[in-house]
Motif scaffolding. Structure first.
Motif, PDB file in Angstrom:
ATOM      1  N   ASP A  19       0.830  -1.204   0.000  1.00 10.02           N
ATOM      2  CA  ASP A  19       0.000   0.000   0.000  1.00 10.02           C
ATOM      3  C   ASP A  19       0.865   1.256   0.000  1.00 10.02           C
ATOM      4  O   ASP A  19       0.604   2.218  -0.737  1.00 10.02           O
ATOM      5  N   VAL A  20       1.882   1.253   0.843  1.00 12.51           N
ATOM      6  CA  VAL A  20       2.788   2.401   0.931  1.00 12.51           C
ATOM      7  C   VAL A  20       3.522   2.611  -0.387  1.00 12.51           C
ATOM      8  O   VAL A  20       3.708   3.746  -0.841  1.00 12.51           O
ATOM      9  N   ALA A  21       3.925   1.523  -1.010  1.00  6.19           N
ATOM     10  CA  ALA A  21       4.645   1.627  -2.290  1.00  6.19           C
ATOM     11  C   ALA A  21       3.774   2.316  -3.338  1.00  6.19           C
ATOM     12  O   ALA A  21       4.257   3.181  -4.081  1.00  6.19           O
ATOM     13  N   CYS A  22       2.502   1.961  -3.402  1.00  3.42           N
ATOM     14  CA  CYS A  22       1.598   2.609  -4.371  1.00  3.42           C
ATOM     15  C   CYS A  22       1.518   4.106  -4.122  1.00  3.42           C
ATOM     16  O   CYS A  22       1.562   4.913  -5.060  1.00  3.42           O
ATOM     17  N   ARG A  23       1.402   4.484  -2.863  1.00  4.43           N
ATOM     18  CA  ARG A  23       1.289   5.913  -2.544  1.00  4.43           C
ATOM     19  C   ARG A  23       2.581   6.655  -2.870  1.00  4.43           C
ATOM     20  O   ARG A  23       2.544   7.766  -3.407  1.00  4.43           O
ATOM     21  N   LEU A  24       3.714   6.047  -2.569  1.00  2.96           N
ATOM     22  CA  LEU A  24       4.989   6.712  -2.820  1.00  2.96           C
ATOM     23  C   LEU A  24       5.304   6.825  -4.308  1.00  2.96           C
ATOM     24  O   LEU A  24       5.907   7.806  -4.750  1.00  2.96           O
ATOM     25  N   ILE A  25       4.918   5.821  -5.088  1.00  8.28           N
ATOM     26  CA  ILE A  25       5.114   5.906  -6.539  1.00  8.28           C
ATOM     27  C   ILE A  25       4.400   7.132  -7.080  1.00  8.28           C
ATOM     28  O   ILE A  25       4.956   7.893  -7.887  1.00  8.28           O
ATOM     29  N   ALA A  26       3.168   7.351  -6.631  1.00  6.42           N
ATOM     30  CA  ALA A  26       2.390   8.497  -7.098  1.00  6.42           C
ATOM     31  C   ALA A  26       2.955   9.811  -6.569  1.00  6.42           C
ATOM     32  O   ALA A  26       2.978  10.817  -7.283  1.00  6.42           O
ATOM     33  N   GLU A  27       3.410   9.816  -5.329  1.00  9.98           N
ATOM     34  CA  GLU A  27       3.889  11.053  -4.706  1.00  9.98           C
ATOM     35  C   GLU A  27       5.287  11.462  -5.180  1.00  9.98           C
ATOM     36  O   GLU A  27       5.535  12.645  -5.448  1.00  9.98           O
ATOM     37  N   ARG A  28       6.200  10.499  -5.265  1.00 12.52           N
ATOM     38  CA  ARG A  28       7.602  10.818  -5.493  1.00 12.52           C
ATOM     39  C   ARG A  28       8.117  10.424  -6.873  1.00 12.52           C
ATOM     40  O   ARG A  28       9.151  10.903  -7.308  1.00 12.52           O
ATOM     41  N   GLY A  29       7.417   9.519  -7.540  1.00 13.93           N
ATOM     42  CA  GLY A  29       7.916   8.982  -8.801  1.00 13.93           C
ATOM     43  C   GLY A  29       8.634   7.665  -8.567  1.00 13.93           C
ATOM     44  O   GLY A  29       9.265   7.452  -7.519  1.00 13.93           O
ATOM     45  N   TRP A  30       8.552   6.783  -9.546  1.00  7.15           N
ATOM     46  CA  TRP A  30       9.054   5.410  -9.407  1.00  7.15           C
ATOM     47  C   TRP A  30      10.509   5.360  -8.959  1.00  7.15           C
ATOM     48  O   TRP A  30      10.862   4.664  -8.013  1.00  7.15           O
ATOM     49  N   THR A  31      11.364   6.095  -9.641  1.00 10.17           N
ATOM     50  CA  THR A  31      12.809   5.976  -9.384  1.00 10.17           C
ATOM     51  C   THR A  31      13.245   6.649  -8.090  1.00 10.17           C
ATOM     52  O   THR A  31      14.375   6.440  -7.638  1.00 10.17           O
ATOM     53  N   ALA A  32      12.387   7.459  -7.483  1.00  5.53           N
ATOM     54  CA  ALA A  32      12.770   8.170  -6.262  1.00  5.53           C
ATOM     55  C   ALA A  32      12.480   7.366  -5.000  1.00  5.53           C
ATOM     56  O   ALA A  32      12.948   7.722  -3.910  1.00  5.53           O
ATOM     57  N   VAL A  33      11.730   6.286  -5.111  1.00  7.08           N
ATOM     58  CA  VAL A  33      11.348   5.508  -3.932  1.00  7.08           C
ATOM     59  C   VAL A  33      12.534   4.665  -3.467  1.00  7.08           C
ATOM     60  O   VAL A  33      13.142   3.933  -4.251  1.00  7.08           O
ATOM     61  N   SER A  34      12.860   4.769  -2.189  1.00  7.83           N
ATOM     62  CA  SER A  34      13.992   4.040  -1.615  1.00  7.83           C
ATOM     63  C   SER A  34      13.536   3.110  -0.495  1.00  7.83           C
ATOM     64  O   SER A  34      12.404   3.216   0.008  1.00  7.83           O
ATOM     65  N   THR A  35      14.443   2.234  -0.092  1.00  8.41           N
ATOM     66  CA  THR A  35      14.159   1.331   1.024  1.00  8.41           C
ATOM     67  C   THR A  35      13.841   2.113   2.286  1.00  8.41           C
ATOM     68  O   THR A  35      12.868   1.819   2.993  1.00  8.41           O
ATOM     69  N   ARG A  36      14.653   3.122   2.577  1.00 10.51           N
ATOM     70  CA  ARG A  36      14.440   3.923   3.782  1.00 10.51           C
ATOM     71  C   ARG A  36      13.081   4.617   3.755  1.00 10.51           C
ATOM     72  O   ARG A  36      12.359   4.649   4.748  1.00 10.51           O
ATOM     73  N   MET A  37      12.726   5.153   2.599  1.00 12.40           N
ATOM     74  CA  MET A  37      11.455   5.846   2.457  1.00 12.40           C
ATOM     75  C   MET A  37      10.286   4.886   2.713  1.00 12.40           C
ATOM     76  O   MET A  37       9.329   5.221   3.414  1.00 12.40           O
ATOM     77  N   LEU A  38      10.357   3.696   2.135  1.00 10.32           N
ATOM     78  CA  LEU A  38       9.309   2.698   2.311  1.00 10.32           C
ATOM     79  C   LEU A  38       9.194   2.277   3.772  1.00 10.32           C
ATOM     80  O   LEU A  38       8.087   2.192   4.320  1.00 10.32           O
ATOM     81  N   ALA A  39      10.348   2.033   4.405  1.00  9.88           N
ATOM     82  CA  ALA A  39      10.347   1.582   5.793  1.00  9.88           C
ATOM     83  C   ALA A  39       9.793   2.655   6.716  1.00  9.88           C
ATOM     84  O   ALA A  39       8.971   2.369   7.606  1.00  9.88           O
ATOM     85  N   ASP A  40      10.227   3.910   6.527  1.00  9.23           N
ATOM     86  CA  ASP A  40       9.751   5.003   7.385  1.00  9.23           C
ATOM     87  C   ASP A  40       8.247   5.173   7.263  1.00  9.23           C
ATOM     88  O   ASP A  40       7.540   5.329   8.266  1.00  9.23           O
ATOM     89  N   ARG A  41       7.727   5.162   6.026  1.00 11.89           N
ATOM     90  CA  ARG A  41       6.299   5.397   5.826  1.00 11.89           C
ATOM     91  C   ARG A  41       5.472   4.219   6.375  1.00 11.89           C
ATOM     92  O   ARG A  41       4.371   4.432   6.893  1.00 11.89           O
ATOM     93  N   ALA A  42       6.002   3.011   6.252  1.00 14.94           N
ATOM     94  CA  ALA A  42       5.263   1.835   6.729  1.00 14.94           C
ATOM     95  C   ALA A  42       5.453   1.584   8.215  1.00 14.94           C
ATOM     96  O   ALA A  42       4.742   0.771   8.806  1.00 14.94           O
ATOM     97  N   GLY A  43       6.425   2.279   8.832  1.00 13.84           N
ATOM     98  CA  GLY A  43       6.670   2.094  10.252  1.00 13.84           C
ATOM     99  C   GLY A  43       7.344   0.778  10.584  1.00 13.84           C
ATOM    100  O   GLY A  43       7.061   0.161  11.623  1.00 13.84           O
ATOM    101  N   VAL A  44       8.245   0.336   9.689  1.00 16.59           N
ATOM    102  CA  VAL A  44       8.981  -0.915   9.917  1.00 16.59           C
ATOM    103  C   VAL A  44      10.468  -0.637   9.733  1.00 16.59           C
ATOM    104  O   VAL A  44      10.867   0.440   9.283  1.00 16.59           O
ATOM    105  N   THR A  45      11.294  -1.603  10.044  1.00 12.77           N
ATOM    106  CA  THR A  45      12.729  -1.446   9.844  1.00 12.77           C
ATOM    107  C   THR A  45      13.079  -1.720   8.386  1.00 12.77           C
ATOM    108  O   THR A  45      12.389  -2.495   7.709  1.00 12.77           O
ATOM    109  N   PRO A  46      14.163  -1.098   7.877  1.00 13.33           N
ATOM    110  CA  PRO A  46      14.568  -1.360   6.491  1.00 13.33           C
ATOM    111  C   PRO A  46      14.798  -2.836   6.206  1.00 13.33           C
ATOM    112  O   PRO A  46      14.539  -3.317   5.092  1.00 13.33           O
ATOM    113  N   GLY A  47      15.264  -3.568   7.207  1.00 14.03           N
ATOM    114  CA  GLY A  47      15.515  -4.987   7.005  1.00 14.03           C
ATOM    115  C   GLY A  47      14.259  -5.761   6.632  1.00 14.03           C
ATOM    116  O   GLY A  47      14.327  -6.731   5.863  1.00 14.03           O
TER     117      GLY A  47
END
Length: 205
Positions: A19-47
């Motif tokens: 779900d977070v990935a879909c929102r970030l793709i729309a907000e930031r663009g496909w190539t701008a989405v990073s592991t850290r960004m996904l983890a922070d938005r989802a509230g989980v660790t990068p691992g």
């Protein structure tokens, strides 16, 4: 209340990341989405991102294609409400009127199409989703007696994508503007009539 099992917690983390990935793709663009960004938005660790997905690209691909498949799967419900090919087209284009071309759903589709031009695997996945949609449209057009239902479905799908992409540039282009133009390709096959056309007139009953 029983505490969630490890498997249940894992499924919830995976769903949240998609779900977070879909929102970030729309907000930031496909190539701008990073592991850290996904983890922070989802509230989980990068691992955990890489525990559930082999790569960020794999996560983005699964998220985008899943969202696209879910959205396009709504089409049969629209067709069930239509009493003619023209009416089905009007309902489909009316659904597009909910989108501006800059809304999250539109941007997700556009970003995914662009990313697919540089990723063979993603292109194959999106092609399969689009093929499913075209097949459903072609089946419905065939039942309505439209000539060359497969070819017509392919052109309609491409035209609808084009309308969506141009919506941001031409916000005044509504489904009502487009329907009469695209409707011209919905002619019945020779010797056949649509389910709601009267004998000898070719006009809707």
């Amino acid at each position: 209340m029983a505490r969630p099992t490890t498997a249940e917690r894992g499924r919830e983390v995976r769903r949240k990341l998609l779900d977070v990935a879909c929102r970030l793709i729309a907000e930031r663009g496909w190539t701008a989405v990073s592991t850290r960004m996904l983890a922070d938005r989802a509230g989980v660790t990068p691992g955990l991102v890489h525990y559930h997905f082999s790569s960020v690209q794999a996560l983005l691909s699964e998220a985008a294609t899943g969202a696209m498949r879910d959205y396009l799967a709504q089409a049969p419900g629209l067709f069930d409400r239509a009493d003619s090919p023209r009416r089905g087209l009007e309902l489909l284009l009316g659904e597009l009127d909910r989108h501006t071309g800059l809304d999250p759903q539109s941007l997700l589709f556009i970003e995914a199409y662009l990313a697919a031009t540089r990723d063979d695997a993603l292109r194959g996945e999106i092609s399969a989703v689009v093929a499913e949609f075209r097949s459903r449209v072609a089946d419905w057009l065939g039942r309505c007696g439209v000539a060359d239902p497969d070819g017509t479905a392919a052109v309609l799908a491409a035209a609808i994508d084009g309308v969506l992409m141009h919506r941001a540039l031409s916000p005044g282009m509504s489904g009502a503007d487009v329907a009469p133009v695209l409707g011209r390709i919905l002619a019945p096959a020779a010797g056949e009539r649509g389910p709601h056309e009267t004998e000898g007139t070719g006009d809707p009953a």
